[in-house]
Scaffold this motif. Structure first.
Motif, PDB file in Angstrom:
ATOM      1  N   ASP A  87       0.996  -1.045   0.022  1.00  0.00           N
ATOM      2  CA  ASP A  87      -0.021   0.044   0.097  1.00  0.00           C
ATOM      3  C   ASP A  87       0.894   1.202   0.095  1.00  0.00           C
ATOM      4  O   ASP A  87       1.292   1.595   0.973  1.00  0.00           O
ATOM      5  CB  ASP A  87      -0.731   0.039   1.278  1.00  0.00           C
ATOM      6  N   VAL A  88       1.123   1.749  -1.200  1.00  0.00           N
ATOM      7  CA  VAL A  88       2.062   2.936  -1.264  1.00  0.00           C
ATOM      8  C   VAL A  88       1.463   4.124  -1.942  1.00  0.00           C
ATOM      9  O   VAL A  88       1.759   4.963  -2.388  1.00  0.00           O
ATOM     10  CB  VAL A  88       3.340   2.542  -2.150  1.00  0.00           C
ATOM     11  N   GLY A  89       0.029   4.238  -1.805  1.00  0.00           N
ATOM     12  CA  GLY A  89      -0.614   5.351  -2.156  1.00  0.00           C
ATOM     13  C   GLY A  89      -0.914   5.060  -3.564  1.00  0.00           C
ATOM     14  O   GLY A  89      -1.070   3.993  -4.090  1.00  0.00           O
ATOM     15  N   GLN A  90      -1.274   6.156  -4.316  1.00  0.00           N
ATOM     16  CA  GLN A  90      -1.435   6.217  -5.689  1.00  0.00           C
ATOM     17  C   GLN A  90      -0.105   5.846  -6.529  1.00  0.00           C
ATOM     18  O   GLN A  90       0.652   6.814  -7.247  1.00  0.00           O
ATOM     19  CB  GLN A  90      -1.919   7.554  -6.282  1.00  0.00           C
ATOM     20  N   GLY A  91       0.133   4.730  -6.375  1.00  0.00           N
ATOM     21  CA  GLY A  91       1.521   4.316  -6.889  1.00  0.00           C
ATOM     22  C   GLY A  91       1.603   2.651  -7.048  1.00  0.00           C
ATOM     23  O   GLY A  91       0.398   2.191  -6.985  1.00  0.00           O
ATOM     24  N   LYS A 288      -6.509   5.889  -2.117  1.00  0.00           N
ATOM     25  CA  LYS A 288      -7.745   6.318  -1.849  1.00  0.00           C
ATOM     26  C   LYS A 288      -8.219   7.829  -2.319  1.00  0.00           C
ATOM     27  O   LYS A 288      -7.466   8.668  -2.144  1.00  0.00           O
ATOM     28  CB  LYS A 288      -8.019   6.336  -0.244  1.00  0.00           C
ATOM     29  N   ASN A 289      -9.483   7.844  -2.934  1.00  0.00           N
ATOM     30  CA  ASN A 289      -9.867   9.003  -3.431  1.00  0.00           C
ATOM     31  C   ASN A 289      -9.202   9.560  -4.321  1.00  0.00           C
ATOM     32  O   ASN A 289      -9.028  10.832  -4.401  1.00  0.00           O
ATOM     33  CB  ASN A 289     -10.245  10.012  -2.292  1.00  0.00           C
ATOM     34  N   THR A 313      -5.493  -2.143  -2.692  1.00  0.00           N
ATOM     35  CA  THR A 313      -4.771  -1.256  -1.789  1.00  0.00           C
ATOM     36  C   THR A 313      -5.541  -0.284  -1.059  1.00  0.00           C
ATOM     37  O   THR A 313      -5.401   0.330  -0.010  1.00  0.00           O
ATOM     38  CB  THR A 313      -3.428  -0.739  -2.327  1.00  0.00           C
ATOM     39  N   SER A 314      -6.400   0.359  -2.124  1.00  0.00           N
ATOM     40  CA  SER A 314      -7.217   1.721  -1.518  1.00  0.00           C
ATOM     41  C   SER A 314      -8.163   1.129  -0.516  1.00  0.00           C
ATOM     42  O   SER A 314      -8.559   2.012   0.487  1.00  0.00           O
ATOM     43  CB  SER A 314      -7.802   2.567  -2.674  1.00  0.00           C
TER      44      SER A 314
END
Length: 335
Positions: A87-91, A288-289, A313-314
């Motif tokens: 979970d590395v965010g938007q990546g 997320k979002n 992951t989000s």
């Protein structure tokens, strides 16, 4: 396959082999010298020669037994492996590890992540300064190579794969500088190649020898297998690339785990791709979002139509697939 000239590191196993070989040569030379001193006639020389030959045979058998035992030990230590979509965010970043210590990292997250989550995960699962056998940058978008420069500085990376498509971004320039200053072996893999990294077998499906000159469609696409389990990882490759790969009948695309292309975007993970891969589970990596609306509704609908379990992951945080060497697996999530 293209290479950049790098000073190649010796693995621990290679160092041990060199030491044993040097010891073997030293013993032979010493024994030969002693034979010259002690062998006073032809008969004694013949006897000495026979003893040397017997000694070489015994020594060879010793090495063979040692190697076989080591391989058996490796198999025992590799009873399971972990496929972690971090979970590395938007990546995007995926960490593969087997129980024998073999570690493969695919992509390194987004450079805008102020928390540097990727480094936190690597410290947890690899250990600060630990060894990464292979680091794959699927392509040079900043949400796939973010913190790649720090990883090369902080960890013991043995080999790096990049697609050979240049970029002008500052993030890419930092990563490229880190690559040049590292001691890691540099490789630009091409479709049709097969590589063995510890217990993992990697089949390269893209890019082709002639690049498409598209930053996403030149993504390194790999099918990675551990025992009877496999995962398919395609970076940001679009449906056009998926179609080309499918049309190459030499490719066996069936895989248990499918990491959705381009963070689950509607421009990847086509109906034909899903049918060819026949995944048992699918995962997307997205924040997320996020402003890109990843994953795309169309992609999710395509997977739901075939009743394929979906993780992301989000919604789930890091998704861990623990794999046994008989091909069975379980899925664990952070959330």
């Amino acid at each position: 396959m293209a290479y950049r000239k790098k000073k190649k590191k010796l693995t621990k196993k290679q160092k041990q082999q060199q030491t044993r070989l040097a010891l073997f040569v030293a013993i032979i030379l010493f024994s030969f010298s002693m034979g010259l001193f002690l062998g006073g006639n032809d008969q004694s020389r013949t006897n000495f020669k026979d003893k040397i030959n017997q000694f070489k045979e015994d020594w060879t058998m010793l090495f063979k037994d040692f190697s076989t035992k080591k391989n058996d030990d490796d198999l025992i230590r590799s009873k399971s492996a972990y496929f972690r979509i971090l979970d590395v965010g938007q990546g995007s970043s995926t960490l593969l590890q087997s129980e024998d210590g073999t570690t493969i990292l695919i992509d390194s997250g987004r450079y805008e992540d102020k928390d540097k989550k990727i480094l936190t995960y690597l410290d947890r699962y690899v250990g600060t300064g630990g060894k990464i056998d292979l680091l794959i940058f699927t392509h040079n978008d900043s949400d796939h190579i973010g913190f790649g420069d720090l990883i090369l500085q902080y960890y013991d990376v043995q080999e790096i794969w990049m697609n050979g498509y240049d970029s002008t971004s500052k993030v890419y320039e930092r990563v490229l500088d880190a690559v040049e200053h590292s001691q890691a072996r540099y490789v630009e893999p091409r479709s049709g190649e097969t590589h063995q990294i510890g217990p993992f077998e990697l089949n390269v499906l893209n890019p082709t020898v002639e690049l498409r000159n598209n930053p996403n469609d030149d993504s390194i696409v790999t099918k990675i297998s551990f025992a009877d389990f496999s995962g398919l990882f395609s970076g940001d490759a679009s449906t056009r690339v998926e179609k080309d790969i499918i049309e190459d009948k030499s490719n066996d695309l069936t895989a248990d785990l499918l990491l959705m292309g381009h963070h689950g975007s509607k421009t990847s993970t086509s109906e034909e791709w899903i049918k060819a891969v026949q995944p048992k589970i699918s995962v997307y990596s997205a924040g997320k979002n996020n402003r890109y609306d990843h994953p795309g509704k169309e992609t999710i609908d395509r997977l739901k139509k075939r009743s394929i379990p979906i993780y992301g992951t989000s919604e789930n945080g890091t998704v861990t697939v623990k794999v046994n060497n008989d091909g069975t697996f379980i899925v664990e999530t952070e959330e």
